[in-house]
Design a protein around this motif. Structure first.
Motif, PDB file in Angstrom:
ATOM      1  N   PRO A   1       0.991  -1.178   0.089  1.00 28.40           N
ATOM      2  CA  PRO A   1       0.081   0.046  -0.178  1.00 28.40           C
ATOM      3  C   PRO A   1       0.930   1.436  -0.115  1.00 28.40           C
ATOM      4  CG  PRO A   1      -0.705  -1.496   1.603  1.00 28.40           C
ATOM      5  CD  PRO A   1       0.376  -2.044   1.267  1.00 28.40           C
ATOM      6  N   ILE A   2       0.319   2.300  -0.686  1.00 32.75           N
ATOM      7  CA  ILE A   2       1.155   3.593  -0.648  1.00 32.75           C
ATOM      8  C   ILE A   2       1.583   3.937   0.803  1.00 32.75           C
ATOM      9  CG2 ILE A   2       0.971   6.047  -1.428  1.00 32.75           C
ATOM     10  CD1 ILE A   2      -0.614   4.908  -3.834  1.00 32.75           C
ATOM     11  N   GLU A   3       0.610   3.951   1.641  1.00 34.92           N
ATOM     12  CA  GLU A   3       0.771   4.274   2.848  1.00 34.92           C
ATOM     13  C   GLU A   3       2.241   3.805   3.468  1.00 34.92           C
ATOM     14  OE1 GLU A   3      -2.161   3.297   2.254  1.00 34.92           O
ATOM     15  OE2 GLU A   3      -3.233   4.844   1.873  1.00 34.92           O
TER      16      GLU A   3
ATOM     17  N   GLU B   1       7.980   3.934   5.166  1.00 32.69           N
ATOM     18  CA  GLU B   1       9.413   3.519   4.799  1.00 32.69           C
ATOM     19  C   GLU B   1      10.306   4.729   4.392  1.00 32.69           C
ATOM     20  OE1 GLU B   1       9.415   0.272   2.207  1.00 32.69           O
ATOM     21  OE2 GLU B   1       8.223  -0.981   3.777  1.00 32.69           O
ATOM     22  N   LEU B   2       9.643   5.445   3.486  1.00 26.51           N
ATOM     23  CA  LEU B   2      10.538   6.442   3.000  1.00 26.51           C
ATOM     24  C   LEU B   2      10.838   7.756   3.901  1.00 26.51           C
ATOM     25  CD1 LEU B   2       9.038   7.119  -0.708  1.00 26.51           C
ATOM     26  CD2 LEU B   2      11.215   6.220  -0.014  1.00 26.51           C
TER      27      LEU B   2
END
Length: 99
Positions: free
Chosen positions: A70-72, A77-78
């Protein structure tokens, strides 16, 4: 003539020969009476098999490929990595400022 050009020329010649043979078998009356229906069945079978083999391969790929994160989760992580990089950068600048 290099290998790629020779292969390309051979493929072109084979294609023309196959096209001519197909048309002769399909339309030349002495041959067409016996082989045309078989040739059309063979052509249809190959076309249907090829199309559904590709569809099956796409289905197999969809079934066996794990879903993306998922993008979230990627954003978290980023952000974590960005904070670590900022922390390392601050530590290095402090070490350089205070030798």
């Amino acid at each position: 003539m290099n290998k790629d050009k020779a292969t390309g020329a051979l493929l072109m010649v084979i294609s023309v020969v196959v096209i001519l043979a197909y048309l002769i078998i399909l339309w030349y009356p002495p041959i067409a009476a016996k082989a045309a229906l078989t040739l059309l069945k063979l052509t249809g079978s190959i076309a249907v098999l090829a199309i559904f083999a590709i569809i099956g391969w796409i289905g197999y790929t969809l079934v066996t490929t794990p879903p993306p994160k998922p993008i979230e989760e990627i954003e978290k992580e980023l952000e974590k990595e960005l904070k670590e990089i900022e922390k390392e950068t601050k530590e290095e600048s402090q070490k350089q400022a205070n030798p």
